[in-house]
Design a protein around this motif. Structure first.
Motif, PDB file in Angstrom:
ATOM      1  N   HIS A   8       0.895  -1.270  -0.046  1.00 29.87           N
ATOM      2  CA  HIS A   8      -0.074   0.039   0.033  1.00 29.87           C
ATOM      3  C   HIS A   8       0.863   1.104  -0.003  1.00 29.87           C
ATOM      4  CE1 HIS A   8      -3.269  -2.724   0.528  1.00 29.87           C
ATOM      5  NE2 HIS A   8      -2.679  -3.248   1.779  1.00 29.87           N
ATOM      6  N   PHE A   9       1.853   1.292   0.687  1.00 27.31           N
ATOM      7  CA  PHE A   9       2.834   2.406   0.723  1.00 27.31           C
ATOM      8  C   PHE A   9       3.446   2.416  -0.519  1.00 27.31           C
ATOM      9  CE2 PHE A   9       7.260   4.197   1.736  1.00 27.31           C
ATOM     10  CZ  PHE A   9       6.867   5.556   2.055  1.00 27.31           C
ATOM     11  N   ARG A  10       4.210   1.348  -1.185  1.00 22.11           N
ATOM     12  CA  ARG A  10       4.590   1.563  -2.394  1.00 22.11           C
ATOM     13  C   ARG A  10       3.744   2.204  -3.524  1.00 22.11           C
ATOM     14  NH1 ARG A  10       7.712  -3.848  -3.873  1.00 22.11           N
ATOM     15  NH2 ARG A  10       5.850  -4.522  -3.298  1.00 22.11           N
ATOM     16  N   PHE A  11       2.422   1.588  -3.364  1.00 21.16           N
ATOM     17  CA  PHE A  11       1.585   2.115  -4.451  1.00 21.16           C
ATOM     18  C   PHE A  11       1.168   3.431  -4.194  1.00 21.16           C
ATOM     19  CE2 PHE A  11      -2.441   2.527  -6.566  1.00 21.16           C
ATOM     20  CZ  PHE A  11      -2.501   1.975  -7.743  1.00 21.16           C
ATOM     21  N   PHE A  12       1.229   3.866  -3.162  1.00 14.39           N
ATOM     22  CA  PHE A  12       0.786   5.504  -2.998  1.00 14.39           C
ATOM     23  C   PHE A  12       2.058   6.170  -3.252  1.00 14.39           C
ATOM     24  CE2 PHE A  12       1.437   8.976   0.027  1.00 14.39           C
ATOM     25  CZ  PHE A  12       0.073   9.815  -0.407  1.00 14.39           C
ATOM     26  N   LEU A  17       4.226   9.952  -7.544  1.00 17.52           N
ATOM     27  CA  LEU A  17       5.568   9.990  -8.568  1.00 17.52           C
ATOM     28  C   LEU A  17       4.807  10.190  -9.794  1.00 17.52           C
ATOM     29  CD1 LEU A  17       8.444  10.140  -9.200  1.00 17.52           C
ATOM     30  CD2 LEU A  17       7.887   7.618 -10.047  1.00 17.52           C
ATOM     31  N   ILE A  18       3.584   9.517 -10.043  1.00 17.93           N
ATOM     32  CA  ILE A  18       3.114   9.791 -11.629  1.00 17.93           C
ATOM     33  C   ILE A  18       2.131  11.006 -11.451  1.00 17.93           C
ATOM     34  CG2 ILE A  18       1.385   8.709 -13.083  1.00 17.93           C
ATOM     35  CD1 ILE A  18       3.736   7.051 -13.022  1.00 17.93           C
ATOM     36  N   ALA A  19       1.338  11.199 -10.252  1.00 21.85           N
ATOM     37  CA  ALA A  19       0.793  12.658 -10.295  1.00 21.85           C
ATOM     38  C   ALA A  19       1.767  13.671 -10.402  1.00 21.85           C
ATOM     39  CB  ALA A  19       0.036  12.549  -9.000  1.00 21.85           C
ATOM     40  N   GLY A  20       2.884  13.702 -10.029  1.00 18.59           N
ATOM     41  CA  GLY A  20       3.943  14.733  -9.988  1.00 18.59           C
ATOM     42  C   GLY A  20       4.392  14.956 -11.407  1.00 18.59           C
ATOM     43  N   LEU A  21       4.559  13.730 -12.245  1.00 23.81           N
ATOM     44  CA  LEU A  21       4.825  13.957 -13.621  1.00 23.81           C
ATOM     45  C   LEU A  21       3.941  14.475 -14.252  1.00 23.81           C
ATOM     46  CD1 LEU A  21       6.692  10.438 -14.132  1.00 23.81           C
ATOM     47  CD2 LEU A  21       7.624  12.573 -14.297  1.00 23.81           C
ATOM     48  N   SER A  48      -6.187  -0.257 -10.835  1.00 24.07           N
ATOM     49  CA  SER A  48      -4.742  -0.776 -10.608  1.00 24.07           C
ATOM     50  C   SER A  48      -4.614  -1.270  -9.137  1.00 24.07           C
ATOM     51  CB  SER A  48      -3.589  -0.145 -11.070  1.00 24.07           C
ATOM     52  OG  SER A  48      -2.398  -0.905 -11.012  1.00 24.07           O
ATOM     53  N   TYR A  49      -4.994  -0.453  -8.336  1.00 21.89           N
ATOM     54  CA  TYR A  49      -5.007  -0.629  -6.759  1.00 21.89           C
ATOM     55  C   TYR A  49      -6.025  -1.941  -6.379  1.00 21.89           C
ATOM     56  CZ  TYR A  49      -5.274  -0.150  -1.762  1.00 21.89           C
ATOM     57  OH  TYR A  49      -5.149  -0.440  -0.523  1.00 21.89           O
ATOM     58  N   LEU A  50      -7.341  -1.539  -6.914  1.00 20.30           N
ATOM     59  CA  LEU A  50      -8.377  -2.649  -6.559  1.00 20.30           C
ATOM     60  C   LEU A  50      -7.838  -4.016  -6.923  1.00 20.30           C
ATOM     61  CD1 LEU A  50     -11.511  -0.666  -7.004  1.00 20.30           C
ATOM     62  CD2 LEU A  50     -10.420  -1.343  -5.028  1.00 20.30           C
ATOM     63  N   VAL A  51      -7.432  -4.212  -8.235  1.00 23.10           N
ATOM     64  CA  VAL A  51      -6.888  -5.423  -8.704  1.00 23.10           C
ATOM     65  C   VAL A  51      -5.909  -6.022  -8.013  1.00 23.10           C
ATOM     66  CG1 VAL A  51      -5.974  -6.602 -10.918  1.00 23.10           C
ATOM     67  CG2 VAL A  51      -7.986  -5.061 -10.904  1.00 23.10           C
ATOM     68  N   SER A  52      -4.873  -5.086  -7.804  1.00 21.92           N
ATOM     69  CA  SER A  52      -3.669  -5.689  -7.093  1.00 21.92           C
ATOM     70  C   SER A  52      -3.946  -6.172  -5.629  1.00 21.92           C
ATOM     71  CB  SER A  52      -2.464  -4.600  -7.028  1.00 21.92           C
ATOM     72  OG  SER A  52      -2.087  -4.262  -8.573  1.00 21.92           O
ATOM     73  N   ALA A  53      -4.686  -5.198  -4.811  1.00 20.60           N
ATOM     74  CA  ALA A  53      -5.130  -5.576  -3.457  1.00 20.60           C
ATOM     75  C   ALA A  53      -5.933  -6.900  -3.609  1.00 20.60           C
ATOM     76  CB  ALA A  53      -5.983  -4.561  -2.791  1.00 20.60           C
ATOM     77  N   PHE A 109       2.258   2.592 -17.261  1.00 17.73           N
ATOM     78  CA  PHE A 109       3.135   2.669 -15.963  1.00 17.73           C
ATOM     79  C   PHE A 109       2.554   1.703 -14.654  1.00 17.73           C
ATOM     80  CE2 PHE A 109       4.420   7.243 -17.385  1.00 17.73           C
ATOM     81  CZ  PHE A 109       5.716   7.020 -17.462  1.00 17.73           C
ATOM     82  N   TYR A 110       1.318   1.724 -14.750  1.00 14.84           N
ATOM     83  CA  TYR A 110       0.666   0.999 -13.721  1.00 14.84           C
ATOM     84  C   TYR A 110       0.816  -0.583 -13.902  1.00 14.84           C
ATOM     85  CZ  TYR A 110      -1.211   4.900 -10.847  1.00 14.84           C
ATOM     86  OH  TYR A 110      -0.885   5.684 -10.180  1.00 14.84           O
ATOM     87  N   LEU A 111       0.840  -0.942 -15.305  1.00 15.42           N
ATOM     88  CA  LEU A 111       1.237  -2.247 -15.658  1.00 15.42           C
ATOM     89  C   LEU A 111       2.635  -2.554 -15.231  1.00 15.42           C
ATOM     90  CD1 LEU A 111      -0.275  -4.718 -16.878  1.00 15.42           C
ATOM     91  CD2 LEU A 111       0.618  -4.128 -18.919  1.00 15.42           C
ATOM     92  N   THR A 112       3.566  -1.715 -15.486  1.00 14.60           N
ATOM     93  CA  THR A 112       4.868  -1.993 -15.191  1.00 14.60           C
ATOM     94  C   THR A 112       5.116  -2.224 -13.682  1.00 14.60           C
ATOM     95  OG1 THR A 112       5.388  -0.602 -16.983  1.00 14.60           O
ATOM     96  CG2 THR A 112       7.293  -1.100 -15.423  1.00 14.60           C
ATOM     97  N   PHE A 113       4.344  -1.446 -12.778  1.00 14.77           N
ATOM     98  CA  PHE A 113       4.374  -1.368 -11.540  1.00 14.77           C
ATOM     99  C   PHE A 113       3.581  -2.954 -11.175  1.00 14.77           C
ATOM    100  CE2 PHE A 113       2.428  -0.799  -7.243  1.00 14.77           C
ATOM    101  CZ  PHE A 113       3.113  -0.642  -6.261  1.00 14.77           C
ATOM    102  N   ASP A 114       2.994  -3.279 -11.366  1.00 20.88           N
ATOM    103  CA  ASP A 114       2.215  -4.579 -11.336  1.00 20.88           C
ATOM    104  C   ASP A 114       3.259  -5.612 -11.575  1.00 20.88           C
ATOM    105  OD1 ASP A 114       0.047  -6.098 -10.071  1.00 20.88           O
ATOM    106  OD2 ASP A 114      -0.419  -6.662 -12.263  1.00 20.88           O
TER     107      ASP A 114
END
Length: 127
Positions: A8-12, A17-21, A48-53, A109-114
């Protein structure tokens, strides 16, 4: 529990970071960012958060079905994304090409994170 290993922390952190970009690009290259970027970002990040969680929860319940859980997550993510794009295109979003390009970039980006979290979980699974 180490804070950096917490999903959860890493996702946040990743979402921040993405919002900053997005903010940087919208200030310096506004022609590359669609007007509904924040709805795209919210949908992709939320999905992405819901699917990963959900995948994490299902994995804890049944670790032997890891591959099926990941495939289910991919199917849910792709079908939901296609539905989101279809709904907004039918509603008449402006500049469809820029919308789809921005959606695809955020989706990747989120697929890469997953994929990164998937690879980092392979070591505990192999033991």
């Amino acid at each position: 529990m180490n804070l950096l290993t917490n999903f959860h922390f890493r996702f946040f952190l990743f979402s921040t970071l993405i919002a900053g970009l997005i903010l940087v690009f919208s200030n310096f290259l506004p022609q590359t960012i669609h007007t509904s970027i924040w709805s795209i970002f919210g949908f992709v990040a939320g999905l992405s958060y819901l699917v990963s969680a959900l995948a994490l929860w299902l994995y804890k319940k049944s670790p032997e079905n890891f591959l099926q859980i990941k495939l289910l997550g991919m199917v849910i993510r792709i079908l939901s994304s296609l539905g989101f794009i279809a709904i907004l295109v039918v509603m008449g979003v402006e500049n469809i090409i820029l919308f789809i390009v921005n959606f695809f970039i955020l989706f990747l980006f989120y697929l890469t994170f997953d994929i990164y979290t998937f690879i980092s979980n392979l070591r505990p699974i192999s033991k």
